[in-house]
Design a protein around this motif. Structure first.
Motif, PDB file in Angstrom:
ATOM      1  N   GLU A 141       6.121  -0.368  13.928  1.00 21.81           N
ATOM      2  CA  GLU A 141       6.867  -0.696  12.809  1.00 21.81           C
ATOM      3  C   GLU A 141       6.536  -2.202  12.514  1.00 21.81           C
ATOM      4  O   GLU A 141       6.388  -2.837  11.878  1.00 21.81           O
ATOM      5  N   PHE A 172       3.266  -3.759  11.735  1.00 22.60           N
ATOM      6  CA  PHE A 172       2.899  -3.336  10.487  1.00 22.60           C
ATOM      7  C   PHE A 172       2.142  -4.566   9.683  1.00 22.60           C
ATOM      8  O   PHE A 172       1.246  -4.577   9.065  1.00 22.60           O
ATOM      9  N   ASP A 204      -1.159  -5.664  10.852  1.00 26.08           N
ATOM     10  CA  ASP A 204      -2.103  -4.633  10.405  1.00 26.08           C
ATOM     11  C   ASP A 204      -2.465  -4.729   8.789  1.00 26.08           C
ATOM     12  O   ASP A 204      -3.702  -4.610   8.506  1.00 26.08           O
TER      13      ASP A 204
END
Length: 148
Positions: free
Chosen positions: A46, A49, A52
């Protein structure tokens, strides 16, 4: 023996609670009902994220993105033809949602623009493919679902 309505309600509640507790205990202790997380290090993923999302934006800005094709030999991942394949590094992660024991990772090592993932590593069914790669110090990310 005569059962009045108050006793009937108490017996019905005890029966219902016993029924629910039986299923709770069965589901939590039986190995047949495996409750794995999607990934083991969920909170770490998380935190990554946002990185990404930036990698995916970089990939969308390319003239051509990665393409995959299913062949009898396996899955062929084709990298953009306008990039030098010797400067492409990274890894390909194949994730099997139904069973984490089949997940595997392949390092990217290219002599041309194609990377073959052999057929013997892939079972029939759904796979999530994630290609995390770098070219000239810029990171890119390609994610797709595929059925094999």
């Amino acid at each position: 023996m005569k059962i009045n309505w108050g006793t009937g309600i108490v017996l019905a509640l005890i029966g219902f609670i016993s029924f629910i507790m039986y299923f709770i205990i069965t589901m939590s202790t039986n190995d047949k009902y495996n409750h794995d997380l999607v990934v083991e290090d969920y909170y770490q993923k998380e935190l990554e994220f946002e990185a990404d999302i930036n990698k995916e934006k970089n990939a969308l800005a390319l003239k051509e993105n990665i393409v995959y094709n299913k062949t009898p030999e396996g899955v062929v991942i084709t990298f953009p033809s306008n990039l030098d394949p010797k400067n492409i590094t990274g890894k390909v992660f194949l994730y099997r949602p139904s069973n984490k024991q089949f997940d595997f990772e392949v390092p990217i090592s290219l002599s041309n623009h194609n990377l073959l993932i052999p057929d013997n590593r892939l079972l029939d069914g759904r796979w999530n493919i994630k290609v995390d790669w770098q070219y000239n110090n810029t990171s890119y990310l390609y994610k797709k679902e595929m059925s094999y």
